[in-house]
Design an enzyme around this catalytic site. Structure first.
Site, mmCIF file in Angstrom:
data_model
loop_
_atom_site.group_PDB
_atom_site.id
_atom_site.type_symbol
_atom_site.label_atom_id
_atom_site.label_comp_id
_atom_site.label_asym_id
_atom_site.label_seq_id
_atom_site.Cartn_x
_atom_site.Cartn_y
_atom_site.Cartn_z
ATOM 1 N N HIS A 198 0.813 -1.219 0.000
ATOM 2 C CA HIS A 198 0.000 0.000 0.000
ATOM 3 C C HIS A 198 0.843 1.263 0.000
ATOM 4 C CE1 HIS A 198 -3.968 -1.569 -0.279
ATOM 5 N NE2 HIS A 198 -3.426 -2.645 0.244
ATOM 6 N N GLU A 442 -11.054 -11.168 -6.502
ATOM 7 C CA GLU A 442 -9.649 -11.127 -6.071
ATOM 8 C C GLU A 442 -9.269 -12.359 -5.261
ATOM 9 O OE1 GLU A 442 -8.893 -7.655 -3.632
ATOM 10 O OE2 GLU A 442 -10.872 -7.734 -2.719
ATOM 11 N N ASN A 465 -4.048 -7.351 -7.524
ATOM 12 C CA ASN A 465 -3.028 -7.368 -6.458
ATOM 13 C C ASN A 465 -3.220 -8.588 -5.567
ATOM 14 O OD1 ASN A 465 -2.519 -4.877 -7.485
ATOM 15 N ND2 ASN A 465 -3.441 -3.733 -5.807
ATOM 16 N N ASP A 466 -4.459 -8.763 -5.122
ATOM 17 C CA ASP A 466 -4.732 -9.909 -4.256
ATOM 18 C C ASP A 466 -4.891 -11.193 -5.050
ATOM 19 O OD1 ASP A 466 -4.646 -9.101 -1.528
ATOM 20 O OD2 ASP A 466 -6.371 -7.827 -1.922
ATOM 21 N N CYS A 513 -8.960 -3.251 -11.368
ATOM 22 C CA CYS A 513 -8.557 -2.094 -10.559
ATOM 23 C C CYS A 513 -7.281 -2.359 -9.765
ATOM 24 C CB CYS A 513 -9.679 -1.638 -9.632
ATOM 25 S SG CYS A 513 -10.125 -2.867 -8.401
HETATM 26 C C1 PEP Z 1 -6.467 -5.544 -5.400
HETATM 27 O O1 PEP Z 1 -6.381 -6.425 -4.552
HETATM 28 O O2 PEP Z 1 -6.052 -5.660 -6.561
HETATM 29 C C2 PEP Z 1 -7.085 -4.246 -5.067
HETATM 30 C C3 PEP Z 1 -7.327 -3.343 -5.993
HETATM 31 O O3 PEP Z 1 -7.376 -3.991 -3.777
HETATM 32 P P1 PEP Z 1 -6.287 -3.609 -2.645
HETATM 33 O O4 PEP Z 1 -5.001 -3.316 -3.333
HETATM 34 O O5 PEP Z 1 -6.863 -2.456 -1.916
HETATM 35 O O6 PEP Z 1 -6.245 -4.868 -1.834
HETATM 36 MG MG MG Z 2 -7.483 -6.378 -2.686
#
Ligand code: PEP
Ligand code: MG
Length: 587
Positions: A198, A442, A465-466, A513
């Site tokens: 993050h 995700e 990402n996840d 996203c």
């Molecule tokens: C993701 O997991 O890709 C996402 C957009 O959410 P975050 O990065 O907030 O977990």
């Molecule tokens: Mg996520």
């Protein structure tokens, strides 16, 4: 203060956010908890002073050790600063005053030390003499270490950088990153972390270069060192020579020319050369980012990470407080859509001020987080859902649940949403009764059941990402295995295709996203696989739009089709990279 140019040291890490920065370093050692404030019983007061003395001794030992290492690696001159730090530890005024405050108030020693050292830092930083002003930084560093030794705690100093600085940290938690003084951060460099941590997402949204996974970097630099951070090649150059500075000056000029080209594309529509319009939206965490969303002309907000409202708060924001914040965002974007994601707290994003809600877990990434947390703490969830519904009266709001793992969870969340709607109706509170509800894909189980989830979702957004971390079993913030975090792994490609195909078969649009969506290298691949839209840190919108306008969808489809037949993640990456470079001159 050191002048630049002596003992140039180049340290390699992973490129996490593009750009080049030059400036002085601020070293930040992360702390997890805040300084507690409590009364010490009369019979424990002698032991309390003993605890303080022990912490001072440990701090002294640590600083001497670091000094030795810096002396060995960087030379005696570079280690001089630690002599100043050792002197702070011998400052009888600072120590004596702490003990006097403790004796008169009976508050715990950390609190007294924190008060006294803060007073000293304040006093020194106001002195009209450069040398003495710099002592404030020394005292701050040493005070952090003493507090860490007392408690494993340090005050969070990222919110008050003395001046424009390159932040060099062992790690930056989401709550630390939320605290960063955005106008003063030149770049971010961390020992640990990966491209999707993050802190990095924050760095991208701030448009500051970031390099992560530079092991030991916090030991190799000290406050005040001059450095270049090259976010393109993932390196930090400590004490750069004149020649290096000149070379980087040239690179920076070229990048600036390229950036002005990008900005020209900014006001043009996001349409491929063969006429396909692509929806490019923005990810935001805080209201302050709205200006960038507007500047870069996003088609809407594809991901509003609402948990940042909670992260640094000691209490849950009320329904009204949340409503007012969401309303601001929704009104600023109207008539364009805002996808508000319900709380994604827990896991790597616990609420710093509320440890009781987030008991320690062995596997926090797989623990009681996000929608799981909300389905347990339904009152917290309902406050947020009502606030989101109320904001929907002011523009176009879509609600999105994070970390959905299957149909059952989705049904439970929707049932609670219905209760909230009834409650608002009883209050005669207006809201959009047709508010669209969607889910993030995700978790692999959600990917495998996209067809089932599609029955109750108006849209999907893939959180790469996840998804990548769970699919490949690679912790997204662990630098030791960052090389295994491969967005172009065939398993990722197959899963993405499966999600898109299942969603489209059910007539549900699907966007991405995660960070992949804002990386121009992956954009053609994602579009070629059929995703309908991309949402990214606002700062990436110009480069992605530039690329979209320089490619054809037919070529992107061919790229994706070919990538689907390939087996090596590295070769697939190289193919995507070549596609991108051919269409955009980057050097
Ligand atoms: C993701 O997991 O890709 C996402 C957009 O959410 P975050 O990065 O907030 O977990
Ligand atoms: Mg996520």
């Amino acid at each position: 203060m050191d002048s630049p140019g002596k003992n140039e040291v180049i340290v390699q890490g992973l490129s996490a956010s593009q750009g080049i920065a030059y400036g002085q370093v601020f070293v930040f050692i992360q702390s997890d908890v805040e300084v507690p404030n409590y009364q010490v019983d009369a019979d424990k007061r002698i032991a309390e002073v003993g605890r303080f003395e022990k912490a001072l001794v440990s701090t002294r030992q640590q600083i001497s050790k670091i000094k030795g290492e810096v002396e060995k690696n960087l030379g005696p001159e570079e280690a001089l600063i630690f002599d100043a730090h050792l002197l702070v530890l011998e400052d009888q005024a600072l120590i004596g005053e702490t003990i006097r405050e403790f004796e008169s108030t009976g508050r715990n020693i950390e609190t007294c030390f924190d008060h006294v050292s803060s007073r000293y830092i304040q006093a020194f930083s106001e002195i009209d003499d450069e040398y003495l002003r710099e002592r404030a930084g020394d005292i701050r560093d040493v005070a952090q270490r003493v507090l860490q030794n007392l408690l494993g705690q340090a005050e969070n100093s990222l919110s008050r950088l003395a001046d424009k600085r390159i932040i060099v940290a062992n790690d930056v938690s989401p709550s630390d990153s939320a605290n960063i003084d955005r106008s003063e951060a030149l770049a971010l460099v961390t020992d640990s972390g990966s491209r999707t941590s993050h802190a990095v997402i924050m760095a991208r949204s701030m448009k500051v270069p970031a390099v992560v996974g530079v092991r030991d970097v916090t030991r190799r630099v000290k406050n005040g060192d001059w450095a270049i951070v090259d976010g393109y090649d993932g390196i930090i150059i400590i004490n750069p020579s004149e020649t290096t500075l000149f070379r980087y000056g040239k690179i920076q000029e070229q990048k600036k020319t390229f950036e002005s080209l990008l900005l020209k594309a900014n006001s043009q529509p996001a349409i491929t050369l063969d006429g396909v319009a692509v929806s490019l939206m923005a990810n935001i965490e805080r209201v302050e980012e709205l200006q960038m969303v507007k500047d870069y002309q996003a088609a809407g907000i594809g991901l509003y990470r609402t948990e940042y409202l909670y992260l640094n708060s000691a209490r849950i924001p009320t329904e009204q407080e949340q409503f007012l914040t969401y309303k601001k965002v929704v009104e600023a974007l109207a008539p364009n859509p805002v996808i508000i994601r319900s709380l994604d707290l827990g896991g790597d994003k616990p609420m710093a001020g509320n440890p009781s809600l987030f008991p320690k877990e062995d596997n926090p990434f797989m623990g009681c987080r996000a929608i799981r947390f909300c389905l347990v703490h339904t009152e917290i969830f309902k406050d947020q859902l009502r606030a989101i519904l109320m904001a929907s009266a002011y523009g176009k709001v879509q609600l999105m649940y994070p970390m959905i793992s299957g149909e059952d969870e989705l049904a439970k969340a929707n049932a609670i949403l219905e209760e909230c709607k009834v409650e608002l109706k009883q209050r005669s509170q207006p809201f959009d009764e047709k508010i669209e509800v969607g889910a993030m894909i995700e978790i692999p189980s959600a990917a495998a059941t996209t067809d089932l989830l599609a029955k109750s979702c108006a849209f999907f957004s893939i959180g790469t990402n996840d998804l990548i971390q769970y699919l490949l079993a690679v912790d997204r913030v662990n630098d030791r295995i960052a090389h295994l975090y491969e967005p172009t792994h065939p398993a990722v490609l197959r899963t993405l295709k499966q999600i898109v195909d299942a969603a489209h078969k059910a007539g549900v649009p699907v966007s991405v996203c995660g960070e992949m969506a804002g990386d121009p290298v992956f954009v053609p691949l994602l579009l070629g696989l059929g995703v309908d839209g991309l949402s990214m840190s606002p700062a990436w919108l110009p480069s992605v739009k530039y690329l979209v306008r320089a490619m054809t969808m037919a070529d992107a489809k061919a790229l994706a089709a070919e990538a689907m037949t390939m087996t090596s993640p590295k070769e697939i990456y190289a193919k995507c990279d070549a596609f991108y470079r051919k269409r955009v001159s980057v050097e």
